[in-house]
Design an enzyme around this catalytic site. Structure first.
Site, PDB file in Angstrom:
ATOM      1  N   ASN A 105       1.016  -1.153   0.079  1.00  0.00           N
ATOM      2  CA  ASN A 105       0.036  -0.047   0.186  1.00  0.00           C
ATOM      3  C   ASN A 105       0.890   1.133   0.049  1.00  0.00           C
ATOM      4  OD1 ASN A 105      -2.308   1.291  -0.325  1.00  0.00           O
ATOM      5  ND2 ASN A 105      -2.800   1.313   2.211  1.00  0.00           N
ATOM      6  N   GLU A 139       0.907  -3.143  -5.282  1.00  0.00           N
ATOM      7  CA  GLU A 139       0.632  -1.578  -4.826  1.00  0.00           C
ATOM      8  C   GLU A 139       1.972  -0.810  -4.207  1.00  0.00           C
ATOM      9  OE1 GLU A 139      -3.320   0.579  -3.209  1.00  0.00           O
ATOM     10  OE2 GLU A 139      -2.881  -1.354  -2.520  1.00  0.00           O
ATOM     11  N   ASP A 191      -2.370  -9.935  -4.142  1.00  0.00           N
ATOM     12  CA  ASP A 191      -3.425  -9.567  -3.609  1.00  0.00           C
ATOM     13  C   ASP A 191      -4.546  -9.902  -4.704  1.00  0.00           C
ATOM     14  OD1 ASP A 191      -5.296  -8.199  -2.421  1.00  0.00           O
ATOM     15  OD2 ASP A 191      -4.601  -6.412  -2.495  1.00  0.00           O
ATOM     16  N   ASN A 243      -7.584  -9.498  -4.014  1.00  0.00           N
ATOM     17  CA  ASN A 243      -8.844  -8.990  -3.461  1.00  0.00           C
ATOM     18  C   ASN A 243     -10.135  -9.517  -3.508  1.00  0.00           C
ATOM     19  OD1 ASN A 243      -8.491  -6.196  -2.861  1.00  0.00           O
ATOM     20  ND2 ASN A 243      -7.495  -5.746  -4.659  1.00  0.00           N
ATOM     21  N   HIS A 275      -2.097  -4.556   4.990  1.00  0.00           N
ATOM     22  CA  HIS A 275      -1.979  -5.892   4.719  1.00  0.00           C
ATOM     23  C   HIS A 275      -0.748  -6.533   5.284  1.00  0.00           C
ATOM     24  CE1 HIS A 275      -4.397  -6.551   0.658  1.00  0.00           C
ATOM     25  NE2 HIS A 275      -4.359  -5.060   0.738  1.00  0.00           N
TER      26      HIS A 275
END
Length: 256
Positions: A10, A36, A149, A151, A247
């Site tokens: 992130n 990310e 990830d 999601n 995360h």
């Protein structure tokens, strides 16, 4: 042992400020996959972003401060691939593949659909278009570890409040069915769930309220492996002692 770590940071610069790379230096991982990154490679001037002992590769999104993936590898890959031939994967830096002898490791960032209906439509289109890509990987004469990830939570065990989230992006029936198709019809293996059916093991927590403190989480970060690597996962960990993003890093040791 072959140690692989996956983590959605992130924002890799924010994670660096929170101590991610000091932690990583102690892990002795063979390959590290990051999602990310939220940075352009030319912005990563600090030597921390080139960890000692690793060959480092970044795939940036065209949009600054958005998406992006990275792979760090102790052994130099024979080939790096950053494109699948369609958007939003290519323009948003969502895919980075590193080829080694007989094995490829992919860092993948699946779009989120949680912000609005348009975002969910983009995610749905991604799932539809990425399914044949996953099938094509299985047809190659090599094994794969896909660190992503995703999601999406697959089963009730993968999300704390599963009853109240069944209409929310990331746990809707058609999203879960997509993963089921990858497993049951194509043969991909969630290596983590081969090793444990323990509940309350999550990898993402909302920054709202007390989600982290109360472990009200979602397991969104998986390593899927080709059938030939089924059963090779020997140990796992989800970092809860430190927090570098919303995360948690996931580590799996493979016996290859």
């Amino acid at each position: 042992m072959f140690r692989v770590i996956t983590c959605n940071t992130n924002g890799i610069r924010a994670a660096q400020r929170k101590g991610f790379f000091e932690w990583l230096a102690k892990q002795d991982a063979d390959v590290v996959c990051i999602q990310e990154t939220k940075a352009q490679e030319h912005q990563l001037v600090d030597e921390a972003f080139r960890p000692d002992g690793y060959h480092c590769y970044y795939n940036d999104a065209e949009k600054k401060g958005y998406s992006g993936t990275a792979v760090y590898a102790k052994r130099e890959p024979s080939r790096i691939e950053t494109k699948v031939g369609w958007d939003p994967v290519d323009s948003e830096g969502r895919y980075l593949r590193a080829d080694f002898e007989g094995l490829s490791v992919i860092s993948l960032y699946v779009p989120s659909g949680s912000s609005n209906e348009a975002a969910q439509a983009r995610k749905d289109l991604f799932m539809k278009k990425f399914t044949p890509h996953m099938k094509a990987l299985l047809d190659e004469d090599r094994e794969f570890i896909i660190c992503a990830d995703w999601n999406t939570c697959h089963q009730n065990i993968d999300i704390k409040n599963w009853r109240s989230n069944q209409k929310n992006s990331g746990f809707m029936p058609h999203e879960r069915e997509w993963l089921t198709e990858l497993y049951d019809e194509q043969g991909w293996v969630d290596v983590f769930r081969q090793m444990t059916t323990e509940p309350d093991l999550y990898t993402w927590w909302s920054n709202r309220g007390q989600a982290w403190t109360n472990n009200t989480g979602w397991r969104l970060d998986y390593m899927l492996v080709t059938p030939g690597l089924s059963g090779t996962g020997k140990a796992f960990s989800i970092l809860r002692d430190e927090r570098f993003s919303d995360h948690a890093p996931v580590t799996i040791d493979f016996e290859l």
